[in-house]
Design an enzyme around this catalytic site. Structure first.
Site, PDB file in Angstrom:
ATOM      1  CB  THR A 197      -0.970   0.019   1.203  1.00 35.41           C
ATOM      2  OG1 THR A 197      -1.797   1.172   1.095  1.00 35.41           O
ATOM      3  CG2 THR A 197      -0.250   0.062   2.539  1.00 35.41           C
ATOM      4  NE  ARG A 198      -0.066   5.967  -4.246  1.00 40.46           N
ATOM      5  CZ  ARG A 198      -1.252   6.140  -4.839  1.00 40.46           C
ATOM      6  NH1 ARG A 198      -1.861   5.133  -5.404  1.00 40.46           N
ATOM      7  NH2 ARG A 198      -1.813   7.325  -4.879  1.00 40.46           N
ATOM      8  CG  HIS A 202      -8.801   4.298   6.291  1.00 41.65           C
ATOM      9  ND1 HIS A 202      -8.365   5.158   7.273  1.00 41.65           N
ATOM     10  CD2 HIS A 202      -8.485   4.892   5.113  1.00 41.65           C
ATOM     11  CE1 HIS A 202      -7.853   6.240   6.715  1.00 41.65           C
ATOM     12  NE2 HIS A 202      -7.893   6.100   5.402  1.00 41.65           N
ATOM     13  NE  ARG A 291     -13.059  -0.445  -8.591  1.00 42.86           N
ATOM     14  CZ  ARG A 291     -12.772   0.709  -9.169  1.00 42.86           C
ATOM     15  NH1 ARG A 291     -11.737   1.421  -8.770  1.00 42.86           N
ATOM     16  NH2 ARG A 291     -13.530   1.155 -10.158  1.00 42.86           N
ATOM     17  CB  ALA A 294       0.600  -0.099  -8.933  1.00 46.14           C
ATOM     18  CG  MET A 332     -12.537  -5.164   1.258  1.00 42.77           C
ATOM     19  SD  MET A 332     -13.279  -6.796   1.363  1.00 42.77           S
ATOM     20  CE  MET A 332     -13.439  -6.992   3.121  1.00 42.77           C
ATOM     21  CB  VAL A 435      12.702  39.588  -2.340  1.00 45.42           C
ATOM     22  CG1 VAL A 435      13.461  38.435  -2.968  1.00 45.42           C
ATOM     23  CG2 VAL A 435      11.565  39.059  -1.486  1.00 45.42           C
ATOM     24  NE  ARG A 436      14.762  42.006  -8.410  1.00 43.92           N
ATOM     25  CZ  ARG A 436      15.368  41.349  -9.378  1.00 43.92           C
ATOM     26  NH1 ARG A 436      16.673  41.271  -9.407  1.00 43.92           N
ATOM     27  NH2 ARG A 436      14.690  40.758 -10.322  1.00 43.92           N
ATOM     28  CB  ILE A 476       7.401  42.489 -11.553  1.00 45.28           C
ATOM     29  CG1 ILE A 476       7.730  43.907 -11.065  1.00 45.28           C
ATOM     30  CG2 ILE A 476       6.733  42.541 -12.922  1.00 45.28           C
ATOM     31  CD1 ILE A 476       8.659  44.677 -11.988  1.00 45.28           C
TER      32      ILE A 476
HETATM   33  S1  PPS Z   1      10.965  40.571 -10.889  1.00 41.77           S
HETATM   34  O1  PPS Z   1      10.839  40.646 -12.348  1.00 41.77           O
HETATM   35  O2  PPS Z   1       9.761  39.994 -10.318  1.00 41.77           O
HETATM   36  O3  PPS Z   1      12.174  39.844 -10.490  1.00 41.77           O
HETATM   37  O4  PPS Z   1      11.047  42.058 -10.364  1.00 41.77           O
HETATM   38  P1  PPS Z   1      11.078  42.539  -8.820  1.00 41.77           P
HETATM   39  O5  PPS Z   1      12.036  41.735  -8.052  1.00 41.77           O
HETATM   40  O6  PPS Z   1       9.664  42.552  -8.329  1.00 41.77           O
HETATM   41  O7  PPS Z   1      11.679  43.971  -8.854  1.00 41.77           O
HETATM   42  C1  PPS Z   1      10.949  44.974  -9.343  1.00 41.77           C
HETATM   43  C2  PPS Z   1      11.422  46.334  -8.856  1.00 41.77           C
HETATM   44  O8  PPS Z   1      12.718  46.617  -9.339  1.00 41.77           O
HETATM   45  C3  PPS Z   1      12.729  47.838 -10.087  1.00 41.77           C
HETATM   46  N1  PPS Z   1      13.387  47.565 -11.406  1.00 41.77           N
HETATM   47  C4  PPS Z   1      12.859  46.941 -12.467  1.00 41.77           C
HETATM   48  N2  PPS Z   1      11.643  46.384 -12.683  1.00 41.77           N
HETATM   49  C5  PPS Z   1      11.416  45.794 -13.876  1.00 41.77           C
HETATM   50  N3  PPS Z   1      12.327  45.720 -14.863  1.00 41.77           N
HETATM   51  C6  PPS Z   1      13.556  46.254 -14.708  1.00 41.77           C
HETATM   52  N4  PPS Z   1      14.473  46.144 -15.684  1.00 41.77           N
HETATM   53  C7  PPS Z   1      13.872  46.873 -13.457  1.00 41.77           C
HETATM   54  N5  PPS Z   1      14.977  47.476 -12.966  1.00 41.77           N
HETATM   55  C8  PPS Z   1      14.663  47.894 -11.714  1.00 41.77           C
HETATM   56  C9  PPS Z   1      11.310  48.297 -10.226  1.00 41.77           C
HETATM   57  O9  PPS Z   1      11.241  49.577  -9.683  1.00 41.77           O
HETATM   58  C10 PPS Z   1      10.461  47.320  -9.449  1.00 41.77           C
HETATM   59  O10 PPS Z   1       9.794  47.936  -8.371  1.00 41.77           O
HETATM   60  P2  PPS Z   1       8.247  47.736  -7.986  1.00 41.77           P
HETATM   61  O11 PPS Z   1       8.279  47.603  -6.494  1.00 41.77           O
HETATM   62  O12 PPS Z   1       7.665  46.511  -8.647  1.00 41.77           O
HETATM   63  O13 PPS Z   1       7.591  48.995  -8.417  1.00 41.77           O
END
Ligand code: PPS
Length: 570
Positions: A197-198, A202, A291, A294, A332, A435-436, A476
Site C-alpha cells: 500500500t501507499r 483504514h 482494484r 498501482a 470492500m 527580497v531584492r 512583478i
Molecule cells: S521581478 O521581475 O519579479 O524579479 O522584479 P522585482 O524583483 O519585483 O523587482 C521589481 C522592482 O525593481 C525595479 N526595477 C525593475 N523592474 C522591472 N524591470 C527592470 N528592468 C527593473 N529594474 C529595476 C522596479 O522599480 C520594481 O519595483 P516595484 O516595487 O515593482 O515597483
C-alpha cells in the site's frame, strides 16, 4: 540457506562487497568519475543492492532493457516487467566509456556503489512509455517522470555495493529480503500473504488483509511503500505512524510490519507483476492485488488509465511462472445491516451499503468534518488530523503580481497590517524590493535572474506555508511559467492565492513614483517590464484588482474578506 520460497531467478542477489574489498574500492574510487544519484535512483539502487530486485546484478544493459520493453522478460527469458535503468545527463555520458568504473554517490557524497560501465545508450522514451505504461499521456505520473525528469542517456552495468543508503527514520522497520526471510524463519511462518500500500490503512484494509490471511491459513506481512509514491500522497512519516497504530488492531502474532523503499512508477498491471516479484524475493508466498493496483487513477479527461481489474488479469496470466500466488480482491464495502465489511461481489441488492471515496475522505479531513466510525479507527484519525489541520490553522501564500508601480506593495502592506491587527496569523512580507535587497541582491533583471528571484521567493513562501505561516509576496513576477512553478511548489503545502494587480501600463507610467519609467523610456534602464521586456498576464488568478477603481485600503479589505470566506482567517 534453507529458503522456504525461492527468490525470483533462484538466488537472492545481495551485491554488497565484504568489508576489506569495499574499503579497497572506496580508496580507488577517488579516481573514478562520480554520479550523484537522484532520489528515484537511490530507491532503485537500495533494492538492487539488497536483493529485493533479484536476480538483477546492476542497472540494466541495453539487451535486457530492449527485451523488457518487447517481451516483459530479461534477455535470459526470465519474466521482468519494469526497466531498471540509470539515467544520466549527456554531459556525464560523454565523459565515460565502456569498461570504466564509475562511483555512484548519494547527495552527501557517500559512496553507495561502483558501477562497471557495460552500455551507454540513448533510449527511445516514447517507445518506453507506451510499452511500460500503455500510454504516452503526459498526465500519467510515470510518463511525466520519464519524459520530463529522467535524464536522456542510460548507463548499464554490474554494481558492487559499498554502503546501503542511509535512513534516519523508522530504522527498525526497514528490512532487506534476507532480514525479513530470517524473521519469518524464526517465527516459523511458512505461508505469508503480503499487502502492498501507499495509503493510510483504514478498517476496509484491515478486513481485507485479515480475510486474505484466513482464507489461505497464512500469516500476514503489511509491506507499505515509503519511497517515492504519487504526488499528493500522505507523507510516509504520517503513514508509518498510522501503520504502527493499525497493526495493534490485528490478532497478536499473526502480522508483521516492514517498510519498503520502493520508487513506484504507477504502471498498473506491469507494476503489479513487479510488486509480486519483489514480495517473492522477500520470502512471501501470496500477494494481494485489489482494484486498480498501482494505477494512477483517471486522466484529466476523466478516463481511467487502466481498467480496474487489468492488474489482476495480467498477474493471473503469469501467476504460475511467477511462483507467488495472487490473492485477488474486489473493493470492500461496509454493509450496515451486518455491521461488517464484505467484498462488493458478495453483497446483494437489498443490503444497505456504505462507502466513502478517498477524495471525500480527504475533503472531510481538510474541512475538519466528522469521519464515520465504520470507516476508520480513532487512532488513525488522530494521526491524520496532524497533517490536515482546519483551514484557519493551515499556512497559505498570497502572491501579488503586476507591473512596477501597479500598487502591489501598497496593497500588500495594507493587507499585512489588517492581518497583524486581527492577530490570528503570523505573517511574513516578501515584497519585491525587500527580497531584492535581502535575498537577491546579486541578481539583475535578465530573464534568468528574474526567474531565480521568483523561485527563491517561492521557496521561502513554501517553507513558511508548510509550517502553518502566512507569506505575502509582491514581486512583478512577469513570466507565466515561473508563476506556475511557484504555485506548484506551494499548493500541496497549503493555500495559494494569486492576485493580479491589473493596473494598466499607462497608469503605472503616469504615476511613475520612482521616476523609473522615465529612465526606461530614455533607455537608461534596459529590459524594463512593460517597456522592453514582457509582462505575461495571469490567466486564472484567484482575484484581479483594478487600482483605478479601488483604493489600496478597499483592495486589501476585499482580499481579507476573500481569505475569510475561504476559511483561512477567522
Ligand atoms: S521581478 O521581475 O519579479 O524579479 O522584479 P522585482 O524583483 O519585483 O523587482 C521589481 C522592482 O525593481 C525595479 N526595477 C525593475 N523592474 C522591472 N524591470 C527592470 N528592468 C527593473 N529594474 C529595476 C522596479 O522599480 C520594481 O519595483 P516595484 O516595487 O515593482 O515597483
Amino acid at each position: 540457506m534453507g529458503a522456504f520460497k525461492e527468490p525470483h531467478g533462484g538466488v537472492l542477489k545481495e551485491l554488497y562487497l565484504g568489508e576489506s574489498a569495499a574499503e579497497a574500492e572506496k580508496a580507488r574510487s577517488k579516481d573514478y568519475k562520480s554520479w550523484d544519484l537522484t532520489e528515484r535512483q537511490l530507491c532503485d539502487i537500495e533494492l538492487i543492492l539488497n536483493g529485493a530486485l533479484s536476480p538483477l546484478e546492476g542497472f540494466m544493459c541495453r539487451r535486457d532493457y530492449d527485451s523488457v520493453l518487447a517481451e516483459i522478460r530479461l534477455a535470459s527469458g526470465l519474466l521482468w516487467p519494469i526497466p531498471m535503468t540509470l539515467d544520466v545527463t549527456q554531459q556525464f555520458a560523454d565523459e565515460i566509456s565502456k569498461g570504466e568504473k564509475i562511483a555512484l554517490r548519494d547527495r552527501e557524497g557517500v559512496l553507495i556503489a561502483v558501477l562497471e560501465v557495460e552500455d551507454v545508450w540513448v533510449p527511445d522514451k516514447p517507445a518506453e512509455a507506451s510499452s511500460i505504461f500503455g500510454t504516452d499521456h503526459p498526465a500519467h505520473p510515470g510518463v511525466d517522470y520519464l519524459m520530463q525528469k529522467a535524464n536522456g542517456v542510460y548507463v548499464g552495468g554490474k554494481l558492487m555495493g559499498i554502503e546501503p543508503p542511509v535512513h534516519y527514520d523508522f530504522r527498525l522497520l526497514r528490512d532487506s529480503p534476507s532480514e525479513l526471510r530470517g524473521r519469518f524463519r524464526k517465527l516459523g511462518w511458512r505461508k505469508i500473504v503480503a499487502f502492498q500500500t501507499r495509503n493510510p490503512m483504514h478498517r476496509a484494509h484491515r478486513e481485507l488483509t485479515l480475510r486474505a490471511a484466513l482464507e489461505h491459513e497464512a500469516n500476514l506481512l503489511l509491506h507499505p511503500v515509503v519511497g517515492m509514491t504519487k504526488a499528493g500522497d500522505v507523507d510516509h512519516y504520517t503513514r508509518v505512524r498510522c501503520y504502527e497504530r493499525v497493526i495493534e488492531t490485528y490478532p497478536e502474532q499473526t502480522t508483521a510490519l516492514s517498510i519498503l523503499n520502493l520508487a513506484m512508477r504507477m504502471a498498473g498491471p506491469k507494476e503489479a507483476l513487479w510488486h509480486g516479484i519483489i514480495r517473492k524475493n522477500f520470502g512471501c508466498t501470496h500477494f494481494i492485488i485489489g482494484r486498480d493496483h498501482a494505477g494512477p487513477g483517471t486522466n484529466p479527461e476523466g478516463q481511467p488509465f487502466y481498467p480496474p481489474y487489468a492488474a489482476q488479469e495480467l498477474f493471473a496470466a503469469h501467476e504460475k511462472e511467477l511462483d507467488i500466488s495472487m490473492v485477488p480482491f474486489q473493493q470492500m464495502v461496509y454493509v450496515e445491516d451486518k455491521a461488517q465489511y464484505l467484498p462488493v461481489n458478495e453483497t446483494t441488492p437489498e443490503m444497505k451499503i456504505r462507502t466513502l471515496t478517498g477524495t471525500e475522505f480527504r475533503r472531510r479531513m481538510r474541512e475538519g468534518l466528522e469521519i464515520p466510525d465504520w470507516y476508520t479507527f480513532p487512532e488513525i484519525i488522530e494521526e491524520l488530523r496532524k497533517i490536515y489541520p482546519p483551514r484557519d490553522k493551515q499556512g497559505f501564500t498570497v502572491f501579488f503580481t503586476g507591473l512596477s508601480g501597479a500598487g502591489k506593495s501598497t496593497i500588500a502592506n495594507a493587507l499585512l497590517v489588517k492581518m497583524v491587527e486581527n492577530g490570528a496569523r503570523k505573517v511574513t512580507l516578501l515584497d519585491g524590493d525587500i527580497v531584492r535587497k535581502n535575498l537577491s541582491s546579486e541578481l539583475s533583471f535578465s530573464r534568468e535572474h528574474r526567474d531565480l528571484n521568483i523561485l527563491r521567493i517561492g521557496f521561502v513562501a513554501a517553507e513558511i506555508t508548510k509550517n502553518g505561516g502566512v507569506a505575502i509576496c509582491a514581486p512583478i513576477a512577469p513570466y507565466r511559467e515561473t508563476r506556475r512553478q511557484v504555485r506548484e511548489m506551494i499548493c500541496d503545502k497549503g493555500g495559494f492565492i494569486e492576485i493580479y494587480v491589473a493596473t494598466p501600463l499607462e497608469v503605472c507610467e503616469a504615476r511613475d513614483r520612482k521616476g523609473i519609467y522615465a529612465k526606461a523610456r530614455a533607455g537608461l534602464i534596459k529590459g524594463f517590464t512593460g517597456i522592453d521586456d514582457p509582462y505575461q498576464e495571469p490567466e486564472n488568478p484567484e482575484m484581479v484588482i483594478d487600482t483605478r477603481a479601488l483604493s489600496p485600503d478597499l483592495a486589501a479589505h476585499r482580499i481579507f474578506v476573500k481569505l475569510e470566506s475561504m476559511g483561512y482567517i477567522r
